[in-house]
Scaffold this motif. Structure first.
Motif, PDB file in Angstrom:
ATOM      1  N   PHE A   1       0.809  -1.222   0.000  1.00  0.00           N
ATOM      2  CA  PHE A   1       0.000   0.000   0.000  1.00  0.00           C
ATOM      3  C   PHE A   1       0.845   1.277   0.000  1.00  0.00           C
ATOM      4  CE2 PHE A   1      -2.785  -3.224   1.946  1.00  0.00           C
ATOM      5  CZ  PHE A   1      -3.856  -3.149   1.064  1.00  0.00           C
ATOM      6  N   SER A   2       2.131   1.130  -0.161  1.00  0.00           N
ATOM      7  CA  SER A   2       3.010   2.297  -0.162  1.00  0.00           C
ATOM      8  C   SER A   2       2.759   3.168  -1.391  1.00  0.00           C
ATOM      9  CB  SER A   2       4.476   1.853  -0.152  1.00  0.00           C
ATOM     10  OG  SER A   2       5.329   2.959  -0.362  1.00  0.00           O
ATOM     11  N   TYR A   3       2.880   4.497  -1.205  1.00  0.00           N
ATOM     12  CA  TYR A   3       2.790   5.424  -2.339  1.00  0.00           C
ATOM     13  C   TYR A   3       3.865   5.099  -3.377  1.00  0.00           C
ATOM     14  CZ  TYR A   3      -0.322   8.359   0.469  1.00  0.00           C
ATOM     15  OH  TYR A   3      -1.367   8.832   1.211  1.00  0.00           O
ATOM     16  N   LEU A   4       4.980   4.539  -2.913  1.00  0.00           N
ATOM     17  CA  LEU A   4       6.091   4.238  -3.815  1.00  0.00           C
ATOM     18  C   LEU A   4       5.830   2.999  -4.667  1.00  0.00           C
ATOM     19  CD1 LEU A   4       9.168   4.976  -1.525  1.00  0.00           C
ATOM     20  CD2 LEU A   4       8.098   6.453  -3.225  1.00  0.00           C
ATOM     21  N   LYS A   5       4.714   2.336  -4.425  1.00  0.00           N
ATOM     22  CA  LYS A   5       4.373   1.173  -5.241  1.00  0.00           C
ATOM     23  C   LYS A   5       3.834   1.611  -6.606  1.00  0.00           C
ATOM     24  CE  LYS A   5       4.304  -3.394  -4.685  1.00  0.00           C
ATOM     25  NZ  LYS A   5       5.477  -4.154  -4.183  1.00  0.00           N
ATOM     26  N   SER A   6       3.319   2.854  -6.649  1.00  0.00           N
ATOM     27  CA  SER A   6       2.727   3.323  -7.908  1.00  0.00           C
ATOM     28  C   SER A   6       3.565   4.448  -8.506  1.00  0.00           C
ATOM     29  CB  SER A   6       1.278   3.750  -7.669  1.00  0.00           C
ATOM     30  OG  SER A   6       1.191   4.727  -6.655  1.00  0.00           O
ATOM     31  N   THR A   7       2.927   5.516  -8.983  1.00  0.00           N
ATOM     32  CA  THR A   7       3.650   6.508  -9.792  1.00  0.00           C
ATOM     33  C   THR A   7       4.690   7.307  -9.018  1.00  0.00           C
ATOM     34  OG1 THR A   7       1.853   8.098  -9.447  1.00  0.00           O
ATOM     35  CG2 THR A   7       1.776   6.750 -11.446  1.00  0.00           C
ATOM     36  N   GLN A   8       4.562   7.380  -7.693  1.00  0.00           N
ATOM     37  CA  GLN A   8       5.528   8.149  -6.916  1.00  0.00           C
ATOM     38  C   GLN A   8       6.945   7.591  -7.068  1.00  0.00           C
ATOM     39  OE1 GLN A   8       4.860  10.947  -5.070  1.00  0.00           O
ATOM     40  NE2 GLN A   8       7.059  11.149  -4.725  1.00  0.00           N
ATOM     41  N   ARG A   9       7.046   6.312  -7.387  1.00  0.00           N
ATOM     42  CA  ARG A   9       8.384   5.723  -7.481  1.00  0.00           C
ATOM     43  C   ARG A   9       9.185   6.280  -8.658  1.00  0.00           C
ATOM     44  NH1 ARG A   9       5.399   1.639  -9.932  1.00  0.00           N
ATOM     45  NH2 ARG A   9       6.312   0.609 -11.748  1.00  0.00           N
ATOM     46  N   PHE A  10       8.508   6.827  -9.659  1.00  0.00           N
ATOM     47  CA  PHE A  10       9.231   7.313 -10.837  1.00  0.00           C
ATOM     48  C   PHE A  10      10.024   8.593 -10.530  1.00  0.00           C
ATOM     49  CE2 PHE A  10       5.815   4.691 -12.643  1.00  0.00           C
ATOM     50  CZ  PHE A  10       6.587   3.795 -13.363  1.00  0.00           C
ATOM     51  N   THR A  11       9.416   9.523  -9.800  1.00  0.00           N
ATOM     52  CA  THR A  11      10.169  10.719  -9.404  1.00  0.00           C
ATOM     53  C   THR A  11      11.181  10.383  -8.315  1.00  0.00           C
ATOM     54  OG1 THR A  11       8.351  11.330  -7.913  1.00  0.00           O
ATOM     55  CG2 THR A  11       8.416  12.398 -10.080  1.00  0.00           C
ATOM     56  N   THR A  12      10.823   9.433  -7.453  1.00  0.00           N
ATOM     57  CA  THR A  12      11.761   9.021  -6.402  1.00  0.00           C
ATOM     58  C   THR A  12      12.991   8.361  -7.015  1.00  0.00           C
ATOM     59  OG1 THR A  12       9.924   8.691  -4.854  1.00  0.00           O
ATOM     60  CG2 THR A  12      12.023   7.637  -4.311  1.00  0.00           C
ATOM     61  N   ALA A  13      12.788   7.544  -8.033  1.00  0.00           N
ATOM     62  CA  ALA A  13      13.918   6.902  -8.713  1.00  0.00           C
ATOM     63  C   ALA A  13      14.841   7.951  -9.323  1.00  0.00           C
ATOM     64  CB  ALA A  13      13.411   5.946  -9.791  1.00  0.00           C
ATOM     65  N   ALA A  14      14.264   8.979  -9.928  1.00  0.00           N
ATOM     66  CA  ALA A  14      15.080  10.055 -10.502  1.00  0.00           C
ATOM     67  C   ALA A  14      15.860  10.777  -9.419  1.00  0.00           C
ATOM     68  CB  ALA A  14      14.186  11.035 -11.267  1.00  0.00           C
ATOM     69  N   THR A  15      15.205  11.046  -8.283  1.00  0.00           N
ATOM     70  CA  THR A  15      15.886  11.702  -7.167  1.00  0.00           C
ATOM     71  C   THR A  15      17.077  10.888  -6.700  1.00  0.00           C
ATOM     72  OG1 THR A  15      13.836  12.775  -6.422  1.00  0.00           O
ATOM     73  CG2 THR A  15      15.602  12.553  -4.796  1.00  0.00           C
ATOM     74  N   LEU A  16      16.891   9.579  -6.550  1.00  0.00           N
ATOM     75  CA  LEU A  16      17.979   8.700  -6.096  1.00  0.00           C
ATOM     76  C   LEU A  16      19.103   8.633  -7.120  1.00  0.00           C
ATOM     77  CD1 LEU A  16      15.827   5.788  -4.634  1.00  0.00           C
ATOM     78  CD2 LEU A  16      17.134   7.477  -3.324  1.00  0.00           C
ATOM     79  N   ASP A  17      18.737   8.559  -8.382  1.00  0.00           N
ATOM     80  CA  ASP A  17      19.721   8.481  -9.456  1.00  0.00           C
ATOM     81  C   ASP A  17      20.557   9.759  -9.521  1.00  0.00           C
ATOM     82  OD1 ASP A  17      21.093   7.393 -11.599  1.00  0.00           O
ATOM     83  OD2 ASP A  17      19.567   7.910 -13.075  1.00  0.00           O
ATOM     84  N   LEU A  18      19.901  10.887  -9.303  1.00  0.00           N
ATOM     85  CA  LEU A  18      20.564  12.178  -9.460  1.00  0.00           C
ATOM     86  C   LEU A  18      21.306  12.649  -8.207  1.00  0.00           C
ATOM     87  CD1 LEU A  18      17.633  13.942 -11.352  1.00  0.00           C
ATOM     88  CD2 LEU A  18      19.886  13.426 -12.317  1.00  0.00           C
ATOM     89  N   MET A  19      20.865  12.204  -7.037  1.00  0.00           N
ATOM     90  CA  MET A  19      21.398  12.760  -5.799  1.00  0.00           C
ATOM     91  C   MET A  19      22.271  11.807  -5.004  1.00  0.00           C
ATOM     92  SD  MET A  19      18.098  14.961  -4.447  1.00  0.00           S
ATOM     93  CE  MET A  19      19.000  15.557  -3.010  1.00  0.00           C
TER      94      MET A  19
END
Length: 329
Positions: free
Chosen positions: A66-84
Motif C-alpha cells: 500500500f506504499s505510495y512508492l508502489k505506484s507513480t511516486q516511485r518514478f520521481t523518487t527513482a530520478a531523485t535517487l539516481d541524481l542525488m
C-alpha cells in the motif's frame, strides 16, 4: 530564435521523454514522465534508461503493497535517487529512514512526505534530526497563520526553508509578509499564493515590497505576451521575479512554451509546458552566471530545488486520484 543551450535542452528533454514513454507508457502518466525528464535536464546528468529502470524496479520490490512508492511516486523518487546519490540502493535506505523520522516528528504519511524526505537526502546524517524538527516547527507556524490552506503539500517547502539558516520565527514572519503584500498587489489568496510566498521567503536579504511589485510586473508581462497566468503558475512567477530584469526573458519563455505546445507529445500538457519553460530558462541563466536580483544570497541550487519540489508536488497532486483509482501498475 533560441540559443544553442536551450535548443539542446529541448532536444535532450524530448529524447529522455521518448525513452521513458517507450518503457513506462502503461505505468505512468505523461505528466510524471515529463517531470522526470526535466529533472535530468536541470541536473545536467546523462539519462540511462536501463539504470533508471533498475532503480524503479528496486523501489517497487522493497516497499509495502500500500506504499505510495508502489505506484507513480516511485518514478520521481527513482530520478531523485539516481541524481542525488552515488549508490541508489543505499540512498533509498536513507530516504526511507528520513521519511520515518518525519513521521515520528508529526508529519503525515503522504506522497509529499517522500518529496520532503528527498530534499533532505544530501544532508549529513548528523544534521538530519535537527532539520526535521525545524521543518515541523516551520510547518506548524504556517498552519497557525493559515490553518485551512496549510497541508501536506507544504511539507517540501517547509524542509527547504528549514535549511536556510534562519530561525523559525523569522521564516514564518517573512512568509506571512510576502503573502499579505502579494495579496495587496492583486494575487488571489490560496494554496498557490502560499507556495509563492514560501519560495520568496527562501532568502532573508530580499526586500518584500519591491519583490512583491516585481511579481506583479512579471504576471502582467506574461499576460501581455499571451500567457494566461493561472493561480497554479504563481510559484513560477516568483521564480522569474528573482531574475535580473525578467522582462528580458519573457520572449524566450514564450518561445519555449509555444515550441512545446506545438509538439504532439506535449500539446495536451500546457501547464507542465509552462513550468518546463521556466525550468529551462532558469537553468540557462545559471549556466551563464546571470541569474538573480542583487542581494539574493540563497544558492541557485536551493532555488532550483524549490522549483523542482513545486513541480513534483503539483504533478503528484494532479495524478494522485488517477493513480489511486488505477492501483498503480
Amino acid at each position: 530564435m533560441l540559443n544553442s543551450y536551450l535548443e539542446n535542452s529541448i532536444t535532450n528533454y524530448n529524447s529522455i521523454f521518448t525513452s521513458l514513454k517507450d518503457s513506462f507508457k502503461w505505468h505512468a502518466d505523461d505528466k510524471i514522465l515529463m517531470l522526470v525528464s526535466t529533472m535530468y535536464i536541470v541536473n545536467d546528468t546523462n539519462f540511462d534508461i536501463e539504470r533508471y529502470s533498475r532503480i524503479t524496479d528496486y523501489i517497487k520490490a522493497n516497499v509495502g503493497f500500500f506504499s505510495y512508492l508502489k505506484s507513480t511516486q516511485r518514478f520521481t523518487t527513482a530520478a531523485t535517487l539516481d541524481l542525488m546519490t552515488s549508490d541508489p540502493k543505499e540512498g533509498f535506505k536513507k530516504l526511507l529512514g528520513i521519511y520515518e523520522k518525519l513521521i515520528q516528528e508529526g508529519f503525515s504519511r503522504t506522497t509529499f512526505t517522500y518529496i520532503a524526505a528527498g530534499t533532505l537526502l544530501k544532508l549529513d546524517d548528523s544534521k538530519i534530526d535537527v532539520y526535521i524538527k525545524k521543518s515541523f516547527d516551520i510547518f506548524r507556524g504556517m498552519k497557525e497563520h493559515h490553518f485551512f490552506l496549510t497541508g501536506s503539500g507544504d511539507y517540501p517547502l517547509a524542509t527547504l526553508l528549514a535549511q536556510t539558516g534562519d530561525d523559525v520565527s523569522c521564516s514564518i514572519e517573512r512568509i506571512e509578509k510576502y503573502y499579505q503584500e502579494l495579496h495587496k498587489k492583486g494575487f488571489y489568496r490560496g494554496d498557490s499564493l502560499q507556495f509563492l510566498s514560501h519560495i520568496l521567503a527562501l532568502d532573508s536579504n530580499l526586500e518584500k515590497e519591491n519583490l512583491a511589485q516585481k511579481c506583479l510586473d512579471v504576471k502582467e508581462l506574461l499576460t501581455n505576451n499571451g500567457i494566461k497566468v493561472k493561480t497554479a503558475y504563481y510559484p513560477y512567477v516568483g521564480i522569474l521575479a528573482l531574475l535580473e530584469q525578467p522582462e528580458n526573458y519573457i520572449q524566450t519563455i514564450t518561445m519555449i512554451y509555444e515550441r512545446l505546445n506545438s509538439d504532439k507529445k506535449f500539446k495536451w500538457q500546457k501547464d507542465i509546458n509552462f513550468m518546463v519553460a521556466i525550468v529551462f530558462l532558469l537553468k540557462e541563466k545559471t549556466e551563464l552566471g546571470d541569474i538573480v536580483t542583487a542581494g539574493l544570497s540563497t544558492s541557485i541550487e536551493s532555488i532550483l530545488q524549490a522549483q523542482q519540489a513545486a513541480m513534483i508536488a503539483s504533478v503528484s497532486a494532479a495524478t494522485a486520484a488517477s493513480s489511486s483509482s488505477n492501483g498503480g501498475e
